[in-house]
Design an enzyme around this catalytic site. Sequence first.
Site, short mmCIF file in Angstrom:
data_model
loop_
_atom_site.label_atom_id
_atom_site.label_comp_id
_atom_site.label_asym_id
_atom_site.label_seq_id
_atom_site.Cartn_x
_atom_site.Cartn_y
_atom_site.Cartn_z
N ARG A 82 0.83 -1.21 0.00
CA ARG A 82 0.00 0.00 0.00
C ARG A 82 0.86 1.25 0.00
NH1 ARG A 82 -4.54 0.14 4.53
NH2 ARG A 82 -2.79 0.75 5.83
N LYS A 184 -2.63 6.50 1.64
CA LYS A 184 -2.42 6.94 3.01
C LYS A 184 -1.46 8.13 2.99
CE LYS A 184 -2.35 4.52 7.41
NZ LYS A 184 -3.54 5.17 7.95
N GLU A 220 -16.19 6.18 4.77
CA GLU A 220 -15.46 5.67 5.93
C GLU A 220 -15.39 6.76 6.97
OE1 GLU A 220 -11.32 4.76 5.27
OE2 GLU A 220 -11.15 6.22 3.66
N1 PLP Z 1 -9.24 4.21 6.68
C1 PLP Z 1 -8.42 5.21 7.04
C2 PLP Z 1 -8.73 6.58 6.57
C3 PLP Z 1 -7.30 4.94 7.85
O1 PLP Z 1 -6.48 5.91 8.22
C4 PLP Z 1 -7.07 3.62 8.28
C5 PLP Z 1 -5.90 3.30 9.09
O2 PLP Z 1 -4.91 2.85 8.64
C6 PLP Z 1 -7.95 2.62 7.87
C7 PLP Z 1 -9.03 2.95 7.08
C8 PLP Z 1 -7.74 1.21 8.28
O3 PLP Z 1 -6.74 0.62 7.52
P1 PLP Z 1 -5.89 -0.60 8.11
O4 PLP Z 1 -6.85 -1.64 8.48
O5 PLP Z 1 -5.03 -1.01 6.96
O6 PLP Z 1 -5.14 -0.06 9.26
C1 COI Z 2 -4.12 3.23 11.67
O1 COI Z 2 -5.12 2.63 12.02
O2 COI Z 2 -3.02 2.71 11.62
C2 COI Z 2 -4.18 4.62 11.25
O3 COI Z 2 -3.29 5.08 10.62
C3 COI Z 2 -5.33 5.42 11.63
C4 COI Z 2 -4.92 6.66 12.36
C5 COI Z 2 -6.14 7.48 12.46
C6 COI Z 2 -4.30 6.39 13.68
#
Ligand code: PLP
Ligand code: COI
Length: 341
Positions: A82, A184, A220
């Site tokens: 990612r 991200k 989201e």
């Molecule tokens: N959506 C957003 C905007 C996020 O910042 C995060 C955190 O990483 C997620 C979703 C969840 O992603 P993940 O499950 O890969 O941490």
């Molecule tokens: C994560 O879940 O790792 C994120 O980056 C989300 C952040 C809002 C702490």
Amino acid sequence: MEKKNIDWENLGFGYIQTDKRYVSNFKDGKWDDGALIDDANITMNECAGVLQYAQTVFEGMKAYTTEDGRIVTFRPDLNAARMVDSAKRLEMPVFPEDRFVDAVVQTVKANAAYVPPYGSGATLYIRPYMFGINPVIGVKPADEYQFRVFTTPVGPYFKGGAKPITICVSDFDRAAPHGTGHIKAGLNYAMSLHAIVTAHANGFDENMYLDSATRTKVEETGGANFIFITKDNKVVTPHSNTILPSITRRSIMYVAEHYLGLEVEERDVYFDEVKDFAECGLCGTAAVISPVGKVVDHGKEICFPSGMEKMGPITQKLYDTLTGIQMGHIEAPEGWLKVIE
Ligand code: PLP
Ligand code: COI
């Protein structure tokens, strides 16, 4: 290895400086070998690309202590991939995926004393990130970059842990069609700050963002994807090109289908149907699965039948299975756990 003297059970989601961090620099078209260093501070030019035009991307993941005392991370290869997508979208050089995983392993190993013990409810949050560091004044990509990984022990993202939260439908948009919502990038979070401060000031824990093109579909929150449970126990998650492809959400959908035998659907989720769901949760590395008890849309309340006291039964099963895999007492699918030591 002796653990640090930290009150693991009462940690919030905050920054605690740990001993070592990984740094690699990109200059003259290539990454250097990278190394672990002690200094938590970064010195850069006043005109650095990241400071002027926010050219920065990051990842978030965790290290866990398993029941049998190993330290593991969860699907770091997906974070590495990612970050490649994020870097390309912001015209940054790609940090090689194998080196990303190696940097994470080195950093966690070097900070093993900060990995919370099994059963404490805390974990070691890992933050890989990358930014343009040389002076940039015309709007263009930097030529030099720094990739870093630091760690910090954390507790639950939402105060109250597994207690259901209340969220509001935001008047602000998070991501434009064809914008950067699917990567991200720090800029997505900078522009969500006013929205989250406003939500908190109004007594809500988080924002539900709708799609900015039509404002009819659920996207989201600021830091997590949604899962919904229908009254006949289907697991539904929004499909959208403008949300972050959460690794937790992808894992939950797999677990729902292959471990729990539930039907799963990734599709458009219209806000109008939210009132018909039985359960709702936010999922992400930081959020794990945080239950939502109530969604408020400009004064109109949607209260899920699961209530405000505890997670709904299906959300609980998903939570137990996912965290069981992460903590090593439920067998993980091939390749999901990377053992650090
Ligand atoms: N959506 C957003 C905007 C996020 O910042 C995060 C955190 O990483 C997620 C979703 C969840 O992603 P993940 O499950 O890969 O941490
Ligand atoms: C994560 O879940 O790792 C994120 O980056 C989300 C952040 C809002 C702490």
